[in-house]
Design a protein around this motif. Sequence first.
Motif, PDB file in Angstrom:
ATOM      1  N   LEU A 203       0.853  -1.061   0.055  1.00 28.01           N
ATOM      2  CA  LEU A 203       0.032  -0.110  -0.052  1.00 28.01           C
ATOM      3  C   LEU A 203       0.802   1.314   0.029  1.00 28.01           C
ATOM      4  CD1 LEU A 203      -2.901   1.136   0.442  1.00 28.01           C
ATOM      5  CD2 LEU A 203      -2.466   1.320   2.805  1.00 28.01           C
ATOM      6  N   CYS A 204       0.542   2.200  -0.921  1.00 30.61           N
ATOM      7  CA  CYS A 204       1.398   3.484  -1.159  1.00 30.61           C
ATOM      8  C   CYS A 204       0.885   4.442   0.284  1.00 30.61           C
ATOM      9  CB  CYS A 204       0.982   4.128  -2.061  1.00 30.61           C
ATOM     10  SG  CYS A 204       1.554   5.837  -2.392  1.00 30.61           S
ATOM     11  N   VAL A 205       1.813   4.603   1.106  1.00 29.45           N
ATOM     12  CA  VAL A 205       1.431   5.514   2.314  1.00 29.45           C
ATOM     13  C   VAL A 205       2.114   6.816   2.253  1.00 29.45           C
ATOM     14  CG1 VAL A 205       0.761   3.495   3.793  1.00 29.45           C
ATOM     15  CG2 VAL A 205       3.056   4.262   3.606  1.00 29.45           C
ATOM     16  N   SER A 206       2.692   7.461   1.348  1.00 31.06           N
ATOM     17  CA  SER A 206       3.037   8.807   1.210  1.00 31.06           C
ATOM     18  C   SER A 206       2.855   9.510  -0.333  1.00 31.06           C
ATOM     19  CB  SER A 206       4.562   8.741   1.564  1.00 31.06           C
ATOM     20  OG  SER A 206       5.297   8.491   0.452  1.00 31.06           O
ATOM     21  N   ARG A 207       2.577  10.615  -0.278  1.00 30.90           N
ATOM     22  CA  ARG A 207       2.779  11.277  -1.551  1.00 30.90           C
ATOM     23  C   ARG A 207       3.537  12.746  -1.694  1.00 30.90           C
ATOM     24  NH1 ARG A 207      -2.333  10.848  -4.098  1.00 30.90           N
ATOM     25  NH2 ARG A 207      -0.873  11.437  -5.740  1.00 30.90           N
ATOM     26  N   THR A 208       3.827  12.879  -2.923  1.00 31.44           N
ATOM     27  CA  THR A 208       4.564  14.044  -3.161  1.00 31.44           C
ATOM     28  C   THR A 208       4.057  14.916  -4.099  1.00 31.44           C
ATOM     29  OG1 THR A 208       5.738  12.707  -4.971  1.00 31.44           O
ATOM     30  CG2 THR A 208       6.870  12.755  -2.866  1.00 31.44           C
ATOM     31  N   SER A 209       3.020  14.636  -4.860  1.00 34.46           N
ATOM     32  CA  SER A 209       2.439  15.397  -5.930  1.00 34.46           C
ATOM     33  C   SER A 209       1.458  16.655  -5.342  1.00 34.46           C
ATOM     34  CB  SER A 209       1.554  14.605  -6.693  1.00 34.46           C
ATOM     35  OG  SER A 209       0.657  13.879  -6.101  1.00 34.46           O
ATOM     36  N   PHE A 210       1.148  16.524  -3.958  1.00 29.91           N
ATOM     37  CA  PHE A 210       0.486  17.862  -3.471  1.00 29.91           C
ATOM     38  C   PHE A 210       1.121  17.903  -1.974  1.00 29.91           C
ATOM     39  CE2 PHE A 210      -1.878  13.951  -2.654  1.00 29.91           C
ATOM     40  CZ  PHE A 210      -2.179  14.007  -1.119  1.00 29.91           C
ATOM     41  N   LYS A 211       0.723  19.111  -1.238  1.00 35.65           N
ATOM     42  CA  LYS A 211       1.536  19.388   0.028  1.00 35.65           C
ATOM     43  C   LYS A 211       0.341  19.245   1.218  1.00 35.65           C
ATOM     44  CE  LYS A 211       4.819  22.339  -2.282  1.00 35.65           C
ATOM     45  NZ  LYS A 211       5.903  21.341  -2.135  1.00 35.65           N
ATOM     46  N   PHE A 218      11.286  12.724   8.265  1.00 35.35           N
ATOM     47  CA  PHE A 218      12.470  12.435   7.996  1.00 35.35           C
ATOM     48  C   PHE A 218      12.828  12.417   6.477  1.00 35.35           C
ATOM     49  CE2 PHE A 218      10.186   8.426   8.538  1.00 35.35           C
ATOM     50  CZ  PHE A 218      10.552   7.760   7.338  1.00 35.35           C
ATOM     51  N   ASP A 219      11.833  12.934   5.669  1.00 37.15           N
ATOM     52  CA  ASP A 219      12.148  12.913   4.292  1.00 37.15           C
ATOM     53  C   ASP A 219      11.385  14.071   3.667  1.00 37.15           C
ATOM     54  OD1 ASP A 219      12.640  12.563   1.550  1.00 37.15           O
ATOM     55  OD2 ASP A 219      12.153  10.213   1.850  1.00 37.15           O
ATOM     56  N   GLU A 220      11.949  15.035   3.422  1.00 39.08           N
ATOM     57  CA  GLU A 220      11.315  16.336   3.150  1.00 39.08           C
ATOM     58  C   GLU A 220      10.558  16.312   1.672  1.00 39.08           C
ATOM     59  OE1 GLU A 220      12.410  21.011   2.314  1.00 39.08           O
ATOM     60  OE2 GLU A 220      13.720  19.738   2.955  1.00 39.08           O
ATOM     61  N   GLY A 221       9.327  16.573   1.559  1.00 40.89           N
ATOM     62  CA  GLY A 221       8.630  16.486   0.260  1.00 40.89           C
ATOM     63  C   GLY A 221       7.683  15.394   0.283  1.00 40.89           C
ATOM     64  N   HIS A 222       7.822  14.581   1.188  1.00 42.76           N
ATOM     65  CA  HIS A 222       6.545  13.417   1.413  1.00 42.76           C
ATOM     66  C   HIS A 222       5.723  13.860   2.472  1.00 42.76           C
ATOM     67  CE1 HIS A 222       8.330  10.149  -1.025  1.00 42.76           C
ATOM     68  NE2 HIS A 222       9.391  10.732  -0.860  1.00 42.76           N
ATOM     69  N   ILE A 223       4.500  13.550   2.286  1.00 41.23           N
ATOM     70  CA  ILE A 223       3.501  13.742   3.187  1.00 41.23           C
ATOM     71  C   ILE A 223       2.638  12.397   3.268  1.00 41.23           C
ATOM     72  CG2 ILE A 223       2.912  15.997   2.736  1.00 41.23           C
ATOM     73  CD1 ILE A 223       0.263  15.344   1.098  1.00 41.23           C
ATOM     74  N   VAL A 224       2.314  12.133   4.651  1.00 39.19           N
ATOM     75  CA  VAL A 224       1.695  10.798   5.056  1.00 39.19           C
ATOM     76  C   VAL A 224       0.238  10.699   4.200  1.00 39.19           C
ATOM     77  CG1 VAL A 224       0.736   9.463   6.799  1.00 39.19           C
ATOM     78  CG2 VAL A 224       2.609  10.923   7.293  1.00 39.19           C
ATOM     79  N   TYR A 225       0.163   9.665   3.678  1.00 37.51           N
ATOM     80  CA  TYR A 225      -0.909   9.220   2.807  1.00 37.51           C
ATOM     81  C   TYR A 225      -2.162   9.244   3.539  1.00 37.51           C
ATOM     82  CZ  TYR A 225      -3.858   6.743  -0.674  1.00 37.51           C
ATOM     83  OH  TYR A 225      -4.843   6.230  -1.459  1.00 37.51           O
ATOM     84  N   VAL A 226      -3.279   9.842   2.906  1.00 34.37           N
ATOM     85  CA  VAL A 226      -4.520  10.166   3.737  1.00 34.37           C
ATOM     86  C   VAL A 226      -5.129   9.074   4.654  1.00 34.37           C
ATOM     87  CG1 VAL A 226      -6.055   9.883   1.939  1.00 34.37           C
ATOM     88  CG2 VAL A 226      -6.565  11.268   3.726  1.00 34.37           C
TER      89      VAL A 226
END
Length: 649
Positions: A203-211, A218-226
Amino acid sequence: MSKTPYYITTAITYTSGKPHIGNTYEIILADSIARYKRMEGYDVFFQTGTDEHGQKVELKAEEKGVTPKEFVDDVAGEIRRIWDLMNTSYDKFIRTTDADHEKQVQKIFKKLYEKGDIYKSEYEGLYCTPCESFFTESQLKDGKCPDCGREVQPAKEEAYFLKLSKYADRLIEHINTHPEFIQPESRKNEMMNNFLLPGLQDLCVSRTSFKWGIPVDFDEGHIVYVWLDALTNYITGIGYDCDGENSSQFEKLWPADLHLIGKDIIRFHTIYWPIILMALDLPLPKQVFGHPWLLQGDGKMSKSKGNVLYADDLVDFFGVDAVRYFVLHEMPFERDGVISWELMVERMNSDLANILGNLVNRTISMSNKYFDGIVEDRGVTGEYDDDLKSVVTATRDKVADKMKDLRVADAMTEIFNLFRRCNRYIDETMPWALAKDESQKDRLATVLYHLVEGITVGASLLEPFMPETSQKIMDQMNTSAIDFEHLASFGNYTSGTKVTEKPEILFARLDEKEVLEKAQELMDAQAKAALGEPVIDIDPKDEIQFDDFMKMQFQVGEIIACEEVKKSKKLLCSQVRIGSQVKQIVSGIKAYYKPEEMVGKKVMVLVNLKPAKLAGVMSEGMLLCAENEKGELALVVPEKDMPSGAEIC
């Protein structure tokens, strides 16, 4: 003795807009269960709230010209207003923008990453923006999102993944050994056959295409998947701490007794959420119940159809408890329920005004007329009494049996069967006839006592479902609700009590034609608003053939330079890149756009318009614009980012 704890949750409501009655049904259903468990003697904790992150919220906020936080503050406030309007007795309203929740989500994400259950990779698949979910080609239904039926788009981005496959066998074993875990049974079969047994993809649990989301710290640019963010509310809301410093409330309440959710999100709650809990070494909730949908009479609710029903509008027509009755009584256990204006009027007039309201009013009125309101058991029994008593004393356990399986509609039917029996008892004993015979006065008093006792038992059982109505009946009977343990006995009402002198009409009968006319006005206004006011009609031009249309060439262009036309008060001259060529296009939009605002815009262009000079400047095409009722112009732009030169067809 301490009470047994009972922890119930709803799904948290997504803050993309005002919830309709189908959304509101869930909180009313959960409230009725929570109130019932309290009546049974449980120490209930009832949590609900709002899911506030994600791409859809970010886009909605952008459309309104506000920040995402401002947007969700407004919507969350509206959701809470409706939950309160419907008299729901939640103990906690959690928001996923709460600081303590966000902190724990970050800690949970990091813990699972360090444990090796979350890893970094790249995702390429088909994405549904409204559901904020990725799907494989095989998971689509008729090429569209299997959950909402909308279009999906190809997407590719760097992301973190949760190892679902690592825990799949353990979850399958849990489901097989705990048949009560997923209810109803049909939901369990769907999850097993469609997802678990064919094999789970991570399961994809992070996103980078929106903020707009909780940052992966610990990884700039990633947000926790909803979904990882939203699902963990069930533990963060009661004090879970990833470092082991759990609150006493968490230790008392977890695992949850019941997650009450819509059938459309059953997969997230019975596959993804249990695996997250397994990865955190936490026990699974005892039961996940996927309730069906509440549909309008003419299909699924749609703003454009003008058939969306909102709780506050319905309350204006019928009142809070009548709306609670409609949605709870009309929802089958597994199948989708249907609600319509005609059905609501029918239920109002038949069940609420006649069966219940008229029963209470007649009984109080007769008590006042014949005994100055004093209700007294004089012990003079008759042939119909035993049957009435058996129905009254058996109802509690019948309701309990239905509620054990969360068959709320069936439980309400049992209560109204009690009221029906009381009405029949009036017809059988004919108090008006007894009143004419002085020798029957003690019998008449006993009949009225039996009626008041039956009504009081029924009203006590009704409290979880229609709390205001239950209290109104108690107030008019000058008594209080009977304790659950005594509801299976007869004779709880204190003999000699005086009822109110002026009985209140609980539910007034409605004129169906009048209600339908007002409802049509409401729905017309709703449909009009969905179209976007104001609406403009223009005179139609002559019809053209398809061949005529095909002569026109429309493409996407990108404006790379723009300046004012010096000899004109209206014109701007734009250099527009269309594919590999650049065209000069003059447009009369100077009043609405500054030259610097034009640069960088993707626009729709009529490319093969014969060149002509405007104010002495050559124009080689036309930018497409829309015009409102004031004559103001707005450029027509593609909804999605399209490359320069893309054909418009």
